[in-house]
Design a protein around this motif. Structure first.
Motif, mmCIF file in Angstrom:
data_model
loop_
_atom_site.group_PDB
_atom_site.id
_atom_site.type_symbol
_atom_site.label_atom_id
_atom_site.label_comp_id
_atom_site.label_asym_id
_atom_site.label_seq_id
_atom_site.Cartn_x
_atom_site.Cartn_y
_atom_site.Cartn_z
ATOM 1 N N ALA A 277 41.813 9.037 -8.613
ATOM 2 C CA ALA A 277 41.303 9.785 -10.081
ATOM 3 C C ALA A 277 41.998 9.462 -11.112
ATOM 4 O O ALA A 277 41.346 8.916 -12.338
ATOM 5 C CB ALA A 277 40.219 10.978 -10.574
ATOM 6 N N ASN A 278 43.345 10.180 -10.897
ATOM 7 C CA ASN A 278 44.201 9.306 -12.729
ATOM 8 C C ASN A 278 45.271 9.050 -12.391
ATOM 9 O O ASN A 278 45.950 8.925 -13.510
ATOM 10 C CB ASN A 278 44.081 11.151 -12.688
ATOM 11 N N THR A 279 45.516 8.266 -11.450
ATOM 12 C CA THR A 279 46.579 7.603 -11.596
ATOM 13 C C THR A 279 46.872 5.863 -11.681
ATOM 14 O O THR A 279 45.312 5.320 -11.308
ATOM 15 C CB THR A 279 47.635 7.536 -10.180
ATOM 16 N N PRO A 280 46.908 5.780 -13.503
ATOM 17 C CA PRO A 280 46.612 4.557 -13.569
ATOM 18 C C PRO A 280 47.194 3.034 -12.752
ATOM 19 O O PRO A 280 48.181 3.173 -12.108
ATOM 20 C CB PRO A 280 47.814 4.950 -15.016
ATOM 21 N N GLY A 281 46.450 2.371 -12.428
ATOM 22 C CA GLY A 281 46.551 1.085 -11.510
ATOM 23 C C GLY A 281 46.438 1.563 -9.914
ATOM 24 O O GLY A 281 46.570 0.127 -9.353
ATOM 25 N N ILE A 282 45.796 2.616 -9.730
ATOM 26 C CA ILE A 282 45.302 3.016 -8.035
ATOM 27 C C ILE A 282 44.868 2.103 -7.649
ATOM 28 O O ILE A 282 44.738 2.122 -7.053
ATOM 29 C CB ILE A 282 45.258 4.445 -8.120
ATOM 30 N N GLU A 283 43.942 1.563 -8.044
ATOM 31 C CA GLU A 283 42.521 0.434 -7.599
ATOM 32 C C GLU A 283 43.987 -0.516 -7.051
ATOM 33 O O GLU A 283 43.490 -1.398 -6.739
ATOM 34 C CB GLU A 283 41.399 0.079 -8.557
ATOM 35 N N ASN A 284 44.934 -0.722 -7.364
ATOM 36 C CA ASN A 284 45.362 -2.053 -7.026
ATOM 37 C C ASN A 284 46.625 -1.581 -5.852
ATOM 38 O O ASN A 284 47.412 -2.988 -5.087
ATOM 39 C CB ASN A 284 46.336 -2.154 -8.482
ATOM 40 N N VAL A 285 46.406 -0.834 -4.862
ATOM 41 C CA VAL A 285 47.230 -0.563 -4.433
ATOM 42 C C VAL A 285 46.686 0.106 -3.536
ATOM 43 O O VAL A 285 45.581 0.743 -3.217
ATOM 44 C CB VAL A 285 48.739 0.275 -4.568
ATOM 45 N N ILE A 286 47.323 0.570 -2.053
ATOM 46 C CA ILE A 286 47.468 1.177 -0.745
ATOM 47 C C ILE A 286 47.601 2.828 -0.597
ATOM 48 O O ILE A 286 48.250 2.924 -1.083
ATOM 49 C CB ILE A 286 47.611 0.525 0.326
ATOM 50 N N ILE A 287 46.228 3.424 -0.855
ATOM 51 C CA ILE A 287 46.999 5.319 -0.563
ATOM 52 C C ILE A 287 47.277 5.377 0.736
ATOM 53 O O ILE A 287 46.341 5.464 1.577
ATOM 54 C CB ILE A 287 46.404 6.119 -1.395
ATOM 55 N N SER A 288 48.499 6.290 0.567
ATOM 56 C CA SER A 288 48.738 6.755 2.798
ATOM 57 C C SER A 288 48.597 7.984 2.302
ATOM 58 O O SER A 288 49.194 8.731 1.803
ATOM 59 C CB SER A 288 50.176 6.056 2.898
ATOM 60 N N THR A 289 48.869 8.404 4.066
ATOM 61 C CA THR A 289 48.844 9.745 3.603
ATOM 62 C C THR A 289 50.511 10.301 4.652
ATOM 63 O O THR A 289 50.617 9.078 5.746
ATOM 64 C CB THR A 289 48.121 10.504 4.795
ATOM 65 N N HIS A 290 51.345 11.249 4.688
ATOM 66 C CA HIS A 290 52.620 11.082 5.617
ATOM 67 C C HIS A 290 51.835 12.855 6.190
ATOM 68 O O HIS A 290 52.899 13.733 4.634
ATOM 69 C CB HIS A 290 53.520 11.028 5.418
ATOM 70 N N CYS A 291 52.209 12.944 6.686
ATOM 71 C CA CYS A 291 51.757 15.117 6.869
ATOM 72 C C CYS A 291 52.649 15.905 8.019
ATOM 73 O O CYS A 291 52.086 14.912 8.804
ATOM 74 C CB CYS A 291 49.546 15.529 7.667
ATOM 75 N N GLN A 292 53.373 16.277 7.735
ATOM 76 C CA GLN A 292 53.971 17.402 9.417
ATOM 77 C C GLN A 292 53.078 18.326 9.270
ATOM 78 O O GLN A 292 51.991 18.652 8.773
ATOM 79 C CB GLN A 292 54.947 17.628 8.069
ATOM 80 N N ASN A 293 53.493 18.723 10.549
ATOM 81 C CA ASN A 293 53.133 19.358 11.800
ATOM 82 C C ASN A 293 53.273 21.803 11.312
ATOM 83 O O ASN A 293 52.818 22.483 12.041
ATOM 84 C CB ASN A 293 53.124 19.060 13.110
ATOM 85 N N ASP A 294 54.298 22.088 10.171
ATOM 86 C CA ASP A 294 54.768 22.998 10.368
ATOM 87 C C ASP A 294 53.601 24.030 10.980
ATOM 88 O O ASP A 294 54.060 25.753 11.578
ATOM 89 C CB ASP A 294 55.319 23.044 9.257
ATOM 90 N N LEU A 295 52.184 23.932 9.434
ATOM 91 C CA LEU A 295 51.448 25.034 9.742
ATOM 92 C C LEU A 295 50.105 24.614 11.218
ATOM 93 O O LEU A 295 49.057 24.962 11.388
ATOM 94 C CB LEU A 295 50.562 25.626 9.001
ATOM 95 N N GLY A 296 50.680 23.181 11.848
ATOM 96 C CA GLY A 296 49.518 23.000 13.288
ATOM 97 C C GLY A 296 48.377 22.301 12.596
ATOM 98 O O GLY A 296 47.406 21.844 12.792
#
Length: 626
Positions: A277-296
């Motif tokens: 919602a707040n990053t300018p130009g975000i509609e022109n890229v892919i958003i990705s996730t990378h989640c570590q499992n320290d709390l499961g």
């Protein structure tokens, strides 16, 4: 092929004609939060009302929907808004697990299996870490990165780099041979990292990120991923600013890492939503996730991120990785397959789930990191039912206690074939059983496994599935043989010192014999091996397990070693030089033989990392003792 089979609740091609009714959750099923107004909530969709039962998609559903096609690959855009790209980092983040060092051959084997799975992006490694890492990534880019199937599918081959020109240039030199190369560069953005690790200001980090993404694009790479390390603890306004700047500089994917695994699913989902919602130009890229499992919570956070708008998820086979590991590929993919259409707004992936089991077994054996029995999807107990109530329900309808059919992930139920393997069993029966267990074995390997199977069957009335898995591991998932055990003899007990005589054969086929004494049979045997191979090492870990409950069970040994002059590599996140450790596994009905096989396997893996290793000896038959 991998691209022709897409995983979603719209796809379930492995139907079971014997089942006559759909599988449903109770009508009371719902998703709730502890507060009346949570920071982030899963999106609701018009057709997703909980007022009626919710079907779960798997092969247990007798009326599976038609498969979907994988969207055409465009670095910064996905034509189908419901498609989720699978970014596998087993070969990079997964290999950072202690003791999980992989040889170049093993990395290539895993990359090929990942392509069979149909992953969209393979992060093949950190090329600047060492010469071996560079060559491994380069080989994967050339071979796997150019293997286009009849549907046009070929995985993107990605190399990780820190935000400096040397790393980025090295990464590009490794991945540029692929049809779809990608550079993934990162720099920390959280206050604690800026102050204590980087010792830089926000302005300095912003300038570095912007200039390094621009540099990556200047090399000719049109697919650049940027990660703000420790995004989960970063200042939001700074995060929006730096992401906006790297978009202007040419980034095509923005990866949002929960580097220390500290966020809750609602928090991580809100983070993705806020960035969107707040990053300018975000509609022109892919958003990705990378989640570590320290709390499961890595899988839950990853799903929450996808619900909030992320269309790439970074995962590893078996969830391996730094510390407590990463989001597990099999868990994320099967969650989207089972619940994507009915709860998650139609999200789906391009994974051919029938290759999951083989990928899991391959990674488990090559890394030496055993999968816990109760691990979701791929654990040994994932489809086991011991409770009488559960067994009764399963006999009446498998859908009573299973939401996923084992056939969906490449398993077949062992108790339905009606075949018991023993010493009179032939190659065909063995091959069929291995296929049911998820192994695709060619005729040459089958021949080797068959004779090992016969040797075991001569000593046991019945060869179990666990025995077969151990035999396959001993034959298929071993490093390239520089040294091989031929024969050994030990004498031990309470009346004197233990002695061992070991005969090994080297890469040139020459035999070497050594004899040694020790505090026990394993100690004396290891010392005899050391006298032949002459590579000083430290034994860091030793574990021995019986695979079945009987006294005649096959034993599997795992060892972890480190050389006195161990090869080193650069840690991607800290920049520190890290001494490599090497694991080895061995299986045999004799626990000492099993132990020696494991030790030699670890030594072979270690020697494979060295540019030069002794192939020839001064004499054909060396007799030494200690």
């Amino acid at each position: 092929m991998a691209s022709s089979l897409l995983t979603s609740s719209k796809l379930s091609p492995f139907s079971s004609p014997s089942l006559k009714s759909s599988l449903f959750l109770p009508s009371t099923t719902s998703i709730s939060f502890s507060s009346s107004r949570p920071p982030f909530s899963f999106p609701s969709f018009p057709s997703k009302s909980f007022s009626k039962p919710l079907p779960i998609s798997s092969s247990l559903n007798p009326n599976p929907p038609l498969p979907l096609r994988r969207p055409v690959y465009i670095p910064s855009h996905i034509p189908d808004p419901n498609y989720v790209r699978i970014f596998d980092t087993t070969l990079r983040d997964g290999e950072q697990s202690p003791g999980a060092t992989l040889t170049s051959k093993e990395k290539l084997d895993i990359a090929r299996q990942l392509a069979k799975l149909g992953v969209d992006i393979i992060e093949a490694g950190f090329p600047a870490a060492s010469k071996d890492d560079f060559e491994a990534v380069k080989t994967i880019a050339k071979e796997v990165g150019n293997a286009v199937d009849e549907n046009g599918y070929v995985p993107v081959i990605c190399g990780l780099s820190r935000c400096n020109e040397k790393d980025i240039k090295t990464a590009w030199e490794a991945v540029k041979y692929a049809k779809r190369p990608r550079i993934h560069t990162f720099i920390a953005t959280s206050g604690i990292h800026l102050e204590y690790k980087l010792r830089k200001s926000k302005e300095e980090v912003l300038d570095i990120a912007r200039s390094m993404v621009r540099y990556a694009r200047s090399l000719g790479c049109n697919d650049v991923e940027f990660s703000p390390e420790d995004a989960g603890r970063s200042d939001r306004e700074f995060l929006y600013e730096i992401l906006g700047e790297v978009i202007k500089a040419g980034a095509t994917t923005l990866n949002i890492p929960d580097t220390v695994g500290i966020t809750m699913p609602s928090e991580f989902g809100q983070l993705i939503a806020d960035i969107k919602a707040n990053t300018p130009g975000i509609e022109n890229v892919i958003i990705s996730t990378h989640c570590q499992n320290d709390l499961g919570l890595s899988t839950a956070n990853t799903i929450a991120g996808a619900c909030a708008g992320a269309r790439q998820v970074e995962v590893t086979i078996n969830g391996i990785g730094e510390r407590a590991g990463n989001a597990s590929l099999e868990e994320v993919v099967m969650a989207l397959k089972c619940r994507g259409e009915h709860v998650l707004g139609g999200l789906y992936t391009g994974i051919n789930t029938r290759h999951i089991v083989m990928a899991s077994k391959m990674v488990e054996e090559y890394t030496g990191l055993h999968v816990q029995p109760h691990k979701a999807i791929v654990g040994a107990n994932a489809f086991a039912h011991e409770s009488g109530i559960h067994q009764d329900g399963m006999l009446k309808h498998k859908g009573t206690y299973e939401i996923i059919s084992p056939e969906d992930i490449g398993l077949e139920r062992s108790n339905e074939a009606g075949i018991v393997l023993g010493k009179l069993s032939g190659r065909h029966a063995l091959k069929d059983r291995l296929k049911e267990l998820g192994y695709e074995i060619d005729d040459e390997l089958l021949g080797n496994i068959f004779w090992s199977f016969k040797a075991v069957a001569e000593q046991k009335k019945r060869v179990t599935d666990a025995d077969l898995i151990a035999l396959v591991s001993d034959e298929v998932f071993q490093p390239e043989s520089i040294w091989k055990l031929v024969d050994m003899q030990v004498t031990c007990g309470t009346l004197g010192l233990s002695t061992a005589t070991v005969k090994l054969i080297d890469a040139d086929g020459r035999e070497h014999v050594a004899c040694s004494v020790g505090t026990g049979p394993v100690d004396s045997a290891y010392k005899a091996v050391d006298l032949i191979i002459k590579e000083p090492v430290s034994l860091l870990e030793f574990s021995l397990n019986a695979l079945t409950e009987d006294i005649d069970a096959i034993a599997t040994t795992r060892v972890l070693i480190r050389a006195e002059k161990s090869p080193v590599s650069t840690h991607a996140l800290t920049g520190e030089l890290v001494q490599r450790t090497f694991s080895g596994t061995g299986s045999a009905m004799d626990i000492v033989v099993s132990s020696v096989k494991a030790y030699i396997g670890a030594l072979n893996k270690m020697l494979g990392f060295k540019e030069q290793y002794p192939k020839k000896a001064s004499t054909v038959r060396t007799a030494v003792s200690a």
